[in-house]
Scaffold this motif. Structure first.
Motif, PDB file in Angstrom:
ATOM      1  N   CYS A 182       0.829  -1.241  -0.056  1.00 11.99           N
ATOM      2  CA  CYS A 182      -0.181   0.077  -0.131  1.00 11.99           C
ATOM      3  C   CYS A 182       0.922   1.192  -0.107  1.00 11.99           C
ATOM      4  O   CYS A 182       0.533   2.133  -0.621  1.00 11.99           O
ATOM      5  N   VAL A 183       1.754   1.223   0.922  1.00 13.66           N
ATOM      6  CA  VAL A 183       2.659   2.498   1.100  1.00 13.66           C
ATOM      7  C   VAL A 183       3.487   2.603  -0.171  1.00 13.66           C
ATOM      8  O   VAL A 183       3.832   3.820  -1.017  1.00 13.66           O
ATOM      9  N   GLY A 184       3.847   1.556  -0.834  1.00  9.82           N
ATOM     10  CA  GLY A 184       4.793   1.629  -2.075  1.00  9.82           C
ATOM     11  C   GLY A 184       4.177   2.287  -3.020  1.00  9.82           C
ATOM     12  O   GLY A 184       4.355   2.991  -4.022  1.00  9.82           O
ATOM     13  N   ASP A 185       2.712   1.716  -3.394  1.00  4.89           N
ATOM     14  CA  ASP A 185       1.857   2.097  -4.438  1.00  4.89           C
ATOM     15  C   ASP A 185       1.513   3.569  -4.156  1.00  4.89           C
ATOM     16  O   ASP A 185       1.475   4.380  -5.143  1.00  4.89           O
ATOM     17  N   LEU A 186       1.066   4.025  -3.004  1.00  4.56           N
ATOM     18  CA  LEU A 186       0.838   5.528  -2.755  1.00  4.56           C
ATOM     19  C   LEU A 186       2.144   6.394  -3.167  1.00  4.56           C
ATOM     20  O   LEU A 186       1.950   7.425  -3.556  1.00  4.56           O
ATOM     21  N   PHE A 187       3.223   5.898  -2.706  1.00  2.00           N
ATOM     22  CA  PHE A 187       4.544   6.550  -3.141  1.00  2.00           C
ATOM     23  C   PHE A 187       4.792   6.772  -4.647  1.00  2.00           C
ATOM     24  O   PHE A 187       5.151   7.952  -5.145  1.00  2.00           O
ATOM     25  N   ALA A 188       4.439   5.514  -5.164  1.00  2.00           N
ATOM     26  CA  ALA A 188       4.695   5.582  -6.703  1.00  2.00           C
ATOM     27  C   ALA A 188       3.711   6.686  -7.221  1.00  2.00           C
ATOM     28  O   ALA A 188       3.830   7.293  -8.357  1.00  2.00           O
ATOM     29  N   ARG A 189       2.260   6.439  -6.824  1.00  2.00           N
ATOM     30  CA  ARG A 189       1.302   7.362  -7.409  1.00  2.00           C
ATOM     31  C   ARG A 189       1.669   9.022  -7.108  1.00  2.00           C
ATOM     32  O   ARG A 189       1.615   9.728  -8.174  1.00  2.00           O
ATOM     33  N   TYR A 190       2.439   9.252  -6.161  1.00  2.00           N
ATOM     34  CA  TYR A 190       2.744  10.759  -5.847  1.00  2.00           C
ATOM     35  C   TYR A 190       3.950  10.862  -6.633  1.00  2.00           C
ATOM     36  O   TYR A 190       3.909  11.893  -7.491  1.00  2.00           O
ATOM     37  N   GLN A 234       9.627  -1.728  -6.138  1.00  2.00           N
ATOM     38  CA  GLN A 234       8.687  -2.327  -5.274  1.00  2.00           C
ATOM     39  C   GLN A 234       8.930  -3.691  -4.602  1.00  2.00           C
ATOM     40  O   GLN A 234       8.872  -3.774  -3.330  1.00  2.00           O
ATOM     41  N   ARG A 235       9.666  -4.352  -5.359  1.00  2.00           N
ATOM     42  CA  ARG A 235      10.448  -5.524  -4.863  1.00  2.00           C
ATOM     43  C   ARG A 235      11.189  -5.494  -3.714  1.00  2.00           C
ATOM     44  O   ARG A 235      11.456  -6.074  -2.588  1.00  2.00           O
ATOM     45  N   GLY A 236      12.332  -4.339  -3.935  1.00  2.00           N
ATOM     46  CA  GLY A 236      13.306  -4.227  -3.099  1.00  2.00           C
ATOM     47  C   GLY A 236      12.921  -3.308  -1.919  1.00  2.00           C
ATOM     48  O   GLY A 236      13.145  -3.836  -0.795  1.00  2.00           O
ATOM     49  N   LEU A 237      11.624  -2.750  -1.735  1.00  2.00           N
ATOM     50  CA  LEU A 237      10.920  -2.013  -0.607  1.00  2.00           C
ATOM     51  C   LEU A 237      10.314  -3.428  -0.137  1.00  2.00           C
ATOM     52  O   LEU A 237      10.769  -3.428   1.320  1.00  2.00           O
ATOM     53  N   ALA A 238       9.689  -4.114  -0.554  1.00  2.00           N
ATOM     54  CA  ALA A 238       8.962  -5.404  -0.023  1.00  2.00           C
ATOM     55  C   ALA A 238       9.875  -6.312   0.633  1.00  2.00           C
ATOM     56  O   ALA A 238       9.656  -6.678   1.803  1.00  2.00           O
ATOM     57  N   ASP A 239      10.934  -6.553   0.103  1.00  2.00           N
ATOM     58  CA  ASP A 239      11.880  -7.407   0.560  1.00  2.00           C
ATOM     59  C   ASP A 239      12.836  -6.748   1.723  1.00  2.00           C
ATOM     60  O   ASP A 239      13.758  -7.669   2.399  1.00  2.00           O
ATOM     61  N   GLY A 240      12.783  -5.545   1.895  1.00  2.00           N
ATOM     62  CA  GLY A 240      13.534  -4.900   3.040  1.00  2.00           C
ATOM     63  C   GLY A 240      14.826  -4.475   2.553  1.00  2.00           C
ATOM     64  O   GLY A 240      15.847  -4.376   3.372  1.00  2.00           O
ATOM     65  N   ASP A 241      15.166  -4.592   1.150  1.00  2.00           N
ATOM     66  CA  ASP A 241      16.541  -4.307   0.584  1.00  2.00           C
ATOM     67  C   ASP A 241      16.824  -2.886   1.034  1.00  2.00           C
ATOM     68  O   ASP A 241      18.128  -2.357   1.150  1.00  2.00           O
ATOM     69  N   TYR A 242      15.893  -1.843   0.949  1.00  2.00           N
ATOM     70  CA  TYR A 242      15.944  -0.615   1.337  1.00  2.00           C
ATOM     71  C   TYR A 242      14.739   0.054   1.798  1.00  2.00           C
ATOM     72  O   TYR A 242      13.819  -0.631   1.812  1.00  2.00           O
ATOM     73  N   GLY A 243      14.991   1.208   2.190  1.00  2.00           N
ATOM     74  CA  GLY A 243      13.662   1.873   3.140  1.00  2.00           C
ATOM     75  C   GLY A 243      12.913   2.800   2.278  1.00  2.00           C
ATOM     76  O   GLY A 243      13.264   2.701   0.905  1.00  2.00           O
ATOM     77  N   LEU A 244      12.203   3.772   2.785  1.00  2.00           N
ATOM     78  CA  LEU A 244      11.423   4.404   1.765  1.00  2.00           C
ATOM     79  C   LEU A 244      12.313   5.523   1.107  1.00  2.00           C
ATOM     80  O   LEU A 244      11.659   5.858  -0.102  1.00  2.00           O
ATOM     81  N   VAL A 245      13.492   6.040   1.863  1.00  2.00           N
ATOM     82  CA  VAL A 245      13.897   7.090   1.187  1.00  2.00           C
ATOM     83  C   VAL A 245      14.713   6.589  -0.109  1.00  2.00           C
ATOM     84  O   VAL A 245      14.609   6.959  -1.355  1.00  2.00           O
ATOM     85  N   GLU A 246      15.331   5.226  -0.094  1.00  2.00           N
ATOM     86  CA  GLU A 246      15.876   4.707  -1.176  1.00  2.00           C
ATOM     87  C   GLU A 246      14.821   4.314  -2.178  1.00  2.00           C
ATOM     88  O   GLU A 246      15.291   4.289  -3.163  1.00  2.00           O
ATOM     89  N   TYR A 247      13.779   3.824  -1.798  1.00  2.00           N
ATOM     90  CA  TYR A 247      12.504   3.596  -2.577  1.00  2.00           C
ATOM     91  C   TYR A 247      12.358   4.757  -3.342  1.00  2.00           C
ATOM     92  O   TYR A 247      12.113   4.777  -4.891  1.00  2.00           O
ATOM     93  N   LEU A 248      12.054   5.973  -2.753  1.00  2.00           N
ATOM     94  CA  LEU A 248      11.823   7.150  -3.614  1.00  2.00           C
ATOM     95  C   LEU A 248      13.044   7.532  -4.675  1.00  2.00           C
ATOM     96  O   LEU A 248      12.868   7.708  -5.726  1.00  2.00           O
ATOM     97  N   VAL A 249      14.202   7.346  -4.317  1.00  2.00           N
ATOM     98  CA  VAL A 249      15.395   7.569  -5.290  1.00  2.00           C
ATOM     99  C   VAL A 249      15.373   6.382  -6.492  1.00  2.00           C
ATOM    100  O   VAL A 249      15.396   7.076  -7.603  1.00  2.00           O
ATOM    101  N   GLN A 250      15.009   5.084  -6.031  1.00  2.00           N
ATOM    102  CA  GLN A 250      14.464   4.106  -7.128  1.00  2.00           C
ATOM    103  C   GLN A 250      13.686   4.614  -8.009  1.00  2.00           C
ATOM    104  O   GLN A 250      13.848   4.423  -9.361  1.00  2.00           O
ATOM    105  N   LEU A 251      12.582   5.108  -7.458  1.00  2.00           N
ATOM    106  CA  LEU A 251      11.231   5.781  -8.151  1.00  2.00           C
ATOM    107  C   LEU A 251      11.823   6.682  -9.211  1.00  2.00           C
ATOM    108  O   LEU A 251      11.334   6.805 -10.418  1.00  2.00           O
TER     109      LEU A 251
END
Length: 150
Positions: free
Chosen positions: A99-107, A123-140
């Motif tokens: 849910c959080v991953g989808d909301l951030f991606a929409r934003y 999204q897989r990296g976020l779900a697997d715990g490879d990185y947190g929200l900040v790194e997820y935003l960088v990836q997006l």
């Protein structure tokens, strides 16, 4: 449908807690209860925080009940006691990550997310715990979709 909502009882410091006031109204009205029964128990885990977000041990001398539960789709409700317990339950849920991953991606993309592989990898990296929200935003933000969004 013109639904008239019942008013909340006026605060009576030292007599009832905010939780008790809300429970009384939300359970007394079937119009209120059908939704509030689903989400009030999750919010009750945050009862130690007042309307300004300040932590409090008691409410006007009354013991605060911060017990509640969180319900994930397709699962039995999980009992939580307090904010830390709630945070741990949410953090452990794959549904929260999705849910959080989808909301951030929409934003980030300013649109419903597309199904490109870079976003899926993020999204897989976020779900697997490879990185947190900040790194997820960088990836997006490193995807072509982000560069060419309108």
């Amino acid at each position: 449908d013109n639904l008239e909502l019942p008013p909340l009882p006026e605060p009576d410091p030292g007599q009832t807690t905010t939780r008790e006031r809300y429970e009384k109204v939300h359970s007394a009205s079937t119009a209120c209860a059908k939704c509030h029964n689903d989400f009030d128990p999750t919010g009750f885990a945050l009862e130690h925080f007042d309307e300004a977000g300040r932590y409090r041990e008691t409410e006007h001398g009354l013991v605060i009940d911060d017990s509640g539960h969180v319900a994930f789709s397709g699962e039995a409700p999980q009992t939580v006691n307090g904010a830390e317990d709630l945070a741990q339950a949410l953090a452990a849920s794959d549904q929260t990550n999705a849910c959080v991953g989808d909301l951030f991606a929409r934003y980030v993309y300013a649109t419903p997310p597309c199904s490109n592989s870079a976003m899926s990898d993020a999204q897989r990296g976020l779900a697997d715990g490879d990185y947190g929200l900040v790194e997820y935003l960088v990836q997006l933000s490193n995807t072509p979709h982000f560069y060419y969004r309108r």
